[in-house]
Scaffold this active site. Sequence first.
Site, PDB file in Angstrom:
ATOM      1  N   TYR A   1       0.837  -1.197   0.000  1.00  0.00           N
ATOM      2  CA  TYR A   1       0.000   0.000   0.000  1.00  0.00           C
ATOM      3  C   TYR A   1       0.882   1.262   0.000  1.00  0.00           C
ATOM      4  CZ  TYR A   1      -3.670   3.125   1.833  1.00  0.00           C
ATOM      5  OH  TYR A   1      -4.565   4.139   2.031  1.00  0.00           O
TER       6      TYR A   1
ATOM      7  N   LYS B   1       1.179   4.290  -2.779  1.00  0.00           N
ATOM      8  CA  LYS B   1       0.756   5.657  -2.453  1.00  0.00           C
ATOM      9  C   LYS B   1       1.901   6.658  -2.632  1.00  0.00           C
ATOM     10  CE  LYS B   1      -3.518   4.709  -1.395  1.00  0.00           C
ATOM     11  NZ  LYS B   1      -4.610   5.208  -2.256  1.00  0.00           N
TER      12      LYS B   1
HETATM   13  N1  LIG Z   1      -9.539   5.238   5.308  1.00  0.00           N
HETATM   14  C1  LIG Z   1      -8.331   5.725   5.521  1.00  0.00           C
HETATM   15  O1  LIG Z   1      -7.882   5.851   6.677  1.00  0.00           O
HETATM   16  C2  LIG Z   1      -7.484   6.194   4.367  1.00  0.00           C
HETATM   17  C3  LIG Z   1      -6.317   6.903   4.665  1.00  0.00           C
HETATM   18  C4  LIG Z   1      -5.503   7.333   3.607  1.00  0.00           C
HETATM   19  C5  LIG Z   1      -5.877   7.073   2.290  1.00  0.00           C
HETATM   20  N2  LIG Z   1      -7.019   6.403   2.034  1.00  0.00           N
HETATM   21  C6  LIG Z   1      -7.358   6.154   0.621  1.00  0.00           C
HETATM   22  O2  LIG Z   1      -8.623   6.700   0.313  1.00  0.00           O
HETATM   23  C7  LIG Z   1      -9.205   5.948  -0.760  1.00  0.00           C
HETATM   24  C8  LIG Z   1     -10.596   5.517  -0.364  1.00  0.00           C
HETATM   25  O3  LIG Z   1     -10.498   4.621   0.745  1.00  0.00           O
HETATM   26  P1  LIG Z   1     -11.651   4.398   1.794  1.00  0.00           P
HETATM   27  O4  LIG Z   1     -11.026   4.443   3.123  1.00  0.00           O
HETATM   28  O5  LIG Z   1     -12.810   5.278   1.497  1.00  0.00           O
HETATM   29  O6  LIG Z   1     -11.960   2.855   1.504  1.00  0.00           O
HETATM   30  P2  LIG Z   1     -13.315   2.077   1.198  1.00  0.00           P
HETATM   31  O7  LIG Z   1     -12.912   0.660   1.239  1.00  0.00           O
HETATM   32  O8  LIG Z   1     -14.395   2.553   2.084  1.00  0.00           O
HETATM   33  O9  LIG Z   1     -13.657   2.498  -0.307  1.00  0.00           O
HETATM   34  C9  LIG Z   1     -12.871   2.094  -1.391  1.00  0.00           C
HETATM   35  C10 LIG Z   1     -13.776   1.942  -2.602  1.00  0.00           C
HETATM   36  O10 LIG Z   1     -12.954   1.604  -3.730  1.00  0.00           O
HETATM   37  C11 LIG Z   1     -13.619   0.602  -4.465  1.00  0.00           C
HETATM   38  N3  LIG Z   1     -12.660  -0.179  -5.254  1.00  0.00           N
HETATM   39  C12 LIG Z   1     -11.764  -1.091  -4.802  1.00  0.00           C
HETATM   40  N4  LIG Z   1     -11.100  -1.640  -5.822  1.00  0.00           N
HETATM   41  C13 LIG Z   1     -11.567  -1.063  -6.953  1.00  0.00           C
HETATM   42  C14 LIG Z   1     -11.279  -1.222  -8.323  1.00  0.00           C
HETATM   43  N5  LIG Z   1     -10.374  -2.105  -8.744  1.00  0.00           N
HETATM   44  N6  LIG Z   1     -11.954  -0.467  -9.210  1.00  0.00           N
HETATM   45  C15 LIG Z   1     -12.888   0.411  -8.801  1.00  0.00           C
HETATM   46  N7  LIG Z   1     -13.215   0.601  -7.513  1.00  0.00           N
HETATM   47  C16 LIG Z   1     -12.569  -0.130  -6.593  1.00  0.00           C
HETATM   48  C17 LIG Z   1     -14.322  -0.237  -3.431  1.00  0.00           C
HETATM   49  O11 LIG Z   1     -15.370  -1.019  -4.014  1.00  0.00           O
HETATM   50  C18 LIG Z   1     -14.804   0.812  -2.451  1.00  0.00           C
HETATM   51  O12 LIG Z   1     -16.093   1.282  -2.782  1.00  0.00           O
HETATM   52  C19 LIG Z   1      -8.261   4.771  -1.031  1.00  0.00           C
HETATM   53  O13 LIG Z   1      -7.422   5.081  -2.128  1.00  0.00           O
HETATM   54  C20 LIG Z   1      -7.452   4.692   0.256  1.00  0.00           C
HETATM   55  O14 LIG Z   1      -6.200   4.110   0.051  1.00  0.00           O
HETATM   56  C21 LIG Z   1      -7.834   5.942   3.032  1.00  0.00           C
END
Ligand SMILES: NC(=O)c1ccc[n+]([C@@H]2O[C@H](COP(=O)([O-])OP(=O)(O)OC[C@H]3O[C@@H](n4cnc5c(N)ncnc54)[C@H](O)[C@@H]3O)[C@@H](O)[C@H]2O)c1
Length: 266
Positions: A161, A165
């Site tokens: 991951y 990123k």
């Molecule tokens: N939650 C955190 O603490 C956090 C922190 C830093 C970064 N992020 C980043 O934010 C973004 C959203 O994460 P989140 O926390 O909302 O997660 P989440 O799991 O709630 O949502 C992720 C979404 O991406 C979709 N997805 C996964 N693989 C896919 C693909 N191949 N094609 C299309 N859609 C796909 C999933 O179906 C889901 O709806 C991600 O890139 C994550 O790495 C999250």
Amino acid sequence: MQDPREAFDLDGRIAVVTGAGSGIGRASAVMLAGAGASVVCADLDGDAAKATAGTITDGGGAAEATAVNVSQSPEVDDLVNRARRDHGHLDVMCNIAGIMHNSLVVDTEDADLDRVLAVNLKGVFYGCRAAARVMTEQGFGSIINMSSGAIDTPAPTIVCYAIAKAGVAQMTKTLAVEVGPHGVRVNAIAPGWIVTGMTGRHFTNPDGTIDEERFNAVSAPMRNAAPLGRVGEPDDIAYAVLYLASDASSFVTGQILRPNGGLSIP
Ligand SMILES: NC(=O)c1ccc[n+]([C@@H]2O[C@H](COP(=O)([O-])OP(=O)(O)OC[C@H]3O[C@@H](n4cnc5c(N)ncnc54)[C@H](O)[C@@H]3O)[C@@H](O)[C@H]2O)c1
């Protein structure tokens, strides 16, 4: 001076949001629509994308849903080209879809590394490339990529991951330099710890309810280490998306914005 409310007004703008079915992507789609944009909600989970679009249209906004796998470049090209063809232009591309995988470097299987890079790195690349082709031709647009606080703070088991990123951050800077002269801005957001499906797996009961005790235990290290004393909600990140999508950020490109409660201050 532009009216501050007008600077954030997205009326008439077209936005594509990947990962719009859950968490940060969902909140961002709803936020952009709330500011007036017409939003294409895209997600691997087509039903979840539909649910987000339904929330927007039920509230009087404009949205449509589509199923897309961001790790497949033809699907991403089609998503972006269709949005442009259907609406005449594309103003905002949010590359938010992402997945997590936990393993120590020494235990990581090739397949897991490939899977995470395919979605979190190559998926963002495909979204950037498709949007940049359209936006440089039309002479405007804002691309917003979801990076992570993992680029600042090494932690065990998140190597796949974290390297993806970090690649997103560098991709953002490189593309910003390439497309800036064509009127296109490219920025990334590196969120802190946000309560979503991704983090929720650590404290969500099988019936979908939150186990408060586990939530408090799991989130305590991040909460306690953050100067603002809390973890984040999806809307904390969606406000950053809104800023980067809007004219309010018209002088901002190639930047990594860190809504993280002060968890890391590089
Ligand atoms: N939650 C955190 O603490 C956090 C922190 C830093 C970064 N992020 C980043 O934010 C973004 C959203 O994460 P989140 O926390 O909302 O997660 P989440 O799991 O709630 O949502 C992720 C979404 O991406 C979709 N997805 C996964 N693989 C896919 C693909 N191949 N094609 C299309 N859609 C796909 C999933 O179906 C889901 O709806 C991600 O890139 C994550 O790495 C999250």
